[in-house]
Design a protein around this motif. Structure first.
Motif, PDB file in Angstrom:
ATOM      1  N   SER A 492      -3.970  -6.221  12.074  1.00 29.62           N
ATOM      2  CA  SER A 492      -3.513  -5.287  13.103  1.00 29.62           C
ATOM      3  C   SER A 492      -2.964  -4.020  12.462  1.00 29.62           C
ATOM      4  CB  SER A 492      -2.411  -5.956  13.943  1.00 29.62           C
ATOM      5  OG  SER A 492      -1.835  -5.029  14.845  1.00 29.62           O
ATOM      6  N   ASP A 493      -3.293  -2.904  13.091  1.00 27.90           N
ATOM      7  CA  ASP A 493      -2.712  -1.621  12.687  1.00 27.90           C
ATOM      8  C   ASP A 493      -1.399  -1.359  13.418  1.00 27.90           C
ATOM      9  OD1 ASP A 493      -4.805  -1.057  10.955  1.00 27.90           O
ATOM     10  OD2 ASP A 493      -5.995  -0.070  12.534  1.00 27.90           O
ATOM     11  N   ILE A 494      -1.044  -2.246  14.349  1.00 24.89           N
ATOM     12  CA  ILE A 494       0.166  -2.048  15.158  1.00 24.89           C
ATOM     13  C   ILE A 494       1.270  -3.014  14.745  1.00 24.89           C
ATOM     14  CG2 ILE A 494       1.145  -2.139  17.492  1.00 24.89           C
ATOM     15  CD1 ILE A 494      -1.601  -1.415  18.578  1.00 24.89           C
ATOM     16  N   ASP A 495       0.923  -4.308  14.644  1.00 30.66           N
ATOM     17  CA  ASP A 495       1.932  -5.318  14.381  1.00 30.66           C
ATOM     18  C   ASP A 495       2.439  -5.225  12.951  1.00 30.66           C
ATOM     19  OD1 ASP A 495       3.537  -7.604  14.651  1.00 30.66           O
ATOM     20  OD2 ASP A 495       1.960  -8.863  13.826  1.00 30.66           O
ATOM     21  N   ARG A 496       3.728  -5.282  12.795  1.00 31.41           N
ATOM     22  CA  ARG A 496       4.339  -5.299  11.469  1.00 31.41           C
ATOM     23  C   ARG A 496       5.167  -6.566  11.263  1.00 31.41           C
ATOM     24  NH1 ARG A 496       0.959  -2.315  11.045  1.00 31.41           N
ATOM     25  NH2 ARG A 496       0.921  -0.126  10.475  1.00 31.41           N
ATOM     26  N   SER A 497       4.914  -7.583  12.084  1.00 23.77           N
ATOM     27  CA  SER A 497       5.745  -8.789  12.028  1.00 23.77           C
ATOM     28  C   SER A 497       5.640  -9.503  10.692  1.00 23.77           C
ATOM     29  CB  SER A 497       5.344  -9.760  13.145  1.00 23.77           C
ATOM     30  OG  SER A 497       3.998 -10.191  12.985  1.00 23.77           O
ATOM     31  N   ALA A 498       4.485  -9.383  10.043  1.00 26.72           N
ATOM     32  CA  ALA A 498       4.325 -10.094   8.776  1.00 26.72           C
ATOM     33  C   ALA A 498       5.295  -9.574   7.729  1.00 26.72           C
ATOM     34  CB  ALA A 498       2.887  -9.960   8.266  1.00 26.72           C
TER      35      ALA A 498
END
Length: 500
Positions: A492-498
């Motif tokens: 994902s280019d949006i999620d930064r949860s990782a």
């Protein structure tokens, strides 16, 4: 390439987000009685079971699940507890890192496991040393699971487990009641190593397995395997759709106040954000990579040990990191009948300290002995000689599946497991799913010959309903067309949860 912006889904039973996921309807498949599910449970235990089942704030229970343990199984579990304490399954050889159980195990698979019987018959050879066995993978299990099931084991006690994975078709795994219950014994062992005494409390739920996804098997069970007494556990879905009223979620969890919580990183973060009055003794995080920042946030919420466990449905629990504040993660291999190697792409062991694929040989599920099973995860190996003469094996810098979420058109998040369920239900063999910065989704789907166009359209329609975003898709017919690697099939280019 096709593009779909799907309409709203038609009305479905509660807890069933897509027509292809009908198995998640509550009570869709009930085959056993309670006395068959828990043959060793006392009357008092059944009373406790019913009190949790019938709680006014309980979620919609989708599934029924019991441990199926008989008295002889409990004797075996107590023996396993003792072996864990003494390190009975660890290597004690000064010359070799291989444990004593490995050689007779390899002899046995030559005579009992169809895959290796066929090699001896057709190729005229019988591998004896571990390195002479060709590594196997999840694809081998998918193609012919029966080839790995010993011919001399009675199958009257098989439990069915499902390994959904993150990269392709689900694998149905045959499990034995004792090998399944051993996970509870291992949790208790790890809790003790973390400085926590976990014994059943008659006023609390012993264990809550917490998920956060649109559809999930939820159930109540009793842990007769837990030394110290019978104790209730539950698999609970935090997703609002799992509850008759959203207020019931906080009420049920608070009233249950589970002693131990097992979950995945994103679900743990979601639970931590609910601000509930819980007092767990220890937390277990698994399924996907637990980042240091996520671990710190969870620890700050409850102030108790957070144990990062690593394993799979096929192989069971493999290793655990009890510390988590080091620059490089250190997952110590558990003292059970599991032997770990690190292999290169060609199947040869790499020197200790070098990165390669985690490969395991496992002998404690009589229905699925595994020899050199490639996990798809990478790490380096370190081996240390302990003062008692045993070898401690540690996985350094373990790189497993990373958690990824997808932003919906309504501004909420759905985890990658929701997409996994949909793609598997519609027959996609493997995939890469990516969300762009504008919210649109692109699916690269590996499909069987001739299945392409229709399957591609159905899967993209379902994904569109899931995320409420435009979905484009392209079909490929070779696994190599999905790109390198096996574990990052969601990006994902949006999620930064990782990185949280």
């Amino acid at each position: 390439m096709s593009e779909h912006i799907s309409p709203d889904a038609p009305a479905l039973p509660p807890g069933v987000p897509d027509a292809a996921l009908a198995e998640y309807a509550a009570g869709a498949a009930v085959a056993l009685t309670d006395s068959e599910r828990w043959p060793s449970l006392s009357d008092r235990g059944f009373d406790r079971l019913e009190s949790v089942r019938r709680s006014p704030s309980a979620p919609r229970w989708v599934h029924e699940c019991g441990d199926r343990l008989v008295p002889a199984d409990h004797e075996r579990l107590r023996s396993i507890e003792a072996d864990l304490e003494t390190g009975a399954y660890l290597s004690r050889s000064a010359e070799s890192h291989e444990p004593a159980w490995l050689a007779p195990f390899l002899d046995r698979v030559q005579t009992a496991v169809p895959r290796y019987r066929a090699i001896a018959r057709l190729e005229g050879r019988r591998p004896r040393r571990l390195e002479e066995f060709a590594p196997v993978s999840r694809d081998d299990l998918t193609r012919s699971l029966s080839a790995f099931v010993p011919v001399d084991v009675p199958l009257d006690r098989v439990l069915e487990g499902s390994s959904s994975g993150s990269t392709g078709a689900a694998v149905v795994v045959p499990l034995h009641p004792v090998s399944t219950a051993t996970e509870v014994v291992l949790f208790q062992h790890l809790a003790a190593r973390a400085g926590v005494l976990w014994e059943p409390d008659p006023t609390r739920m012993a264990l809550a397995n917490v998920v956060d996804q649109r559809a999930a098997f939820t159930y109540v069970s009793m842990l007769t395997a837990l030394s110290g007494g019978e104790a209730p556990m539950a698999r609970v879905n935090l997703h609002p759709s799992a509850w008759r009223e959203l207020a019931h979620r906080a009420a049920f969890l608070t009233e249950s106040n589970p002693q131990v919580i097992s979950s995945s990183p994103l679900a743990l973060l979601e639970l931590a954000g609910l601000g509930l009055d819980l007092s767990p003794l220890v937390l277990f995080s698994g399924a996907t990579h637990l980042t240091p920042a996520a671990r710190q946030r969870v620890h700050a919420t409850w102030g108790v040990p957070v144990v990062d466990v690593y394993g799979s449905r096929e192989a069971g629990l493999i290793a655990a990191d009890l510390v988590g504040d080091r620059p490089v993660s250190e997952h110590v291999v558990l003292p059970r009948r599991v032997h770990v190697e690190i292999l290169d792409a060609g199947g040869s062991p790499v020197p200790d300290g070098e990165i390669g694929e985690v490969t395991v040989t496992v002998d404690d599920n009589p229905y699925l002995p595994l020899v050199r099973y490639r996990t798809g995860d990478t790490a380096a190996l370190r081996r240390d000689r302990e003062t008692d003469g045993t070898w401690r094996t540690t996985l350094l810098g373990l790189e497993g599946r990373s958690p990824v979420r997808f932003l919906t058109g309504a501004g909420s998040w759905v985890p990658s497991i929701d997409a996994t369920q949909v793609l598997q239900a519609y027959g996609v063999a493997a995939w890469h799913l990516h969300q762009r910065t504008d919210g649109s989704i692109h699916l690269t789907a590996l499909v069987a010959d001739g299945a392409g166009r229709g399957l591609e359209g159905r899967a993209t329609d379902a994904l569109g309903r899931l995320v409420g975003q435009p979905v484009t898709a392209v079909s490929v017919v070779r696994p190599s067309d999905l790109g390198p690697g096996s574990k990052r099939r969601f990006t994902s280019d949006i999620d930064r949860s990782a990185g949280t």
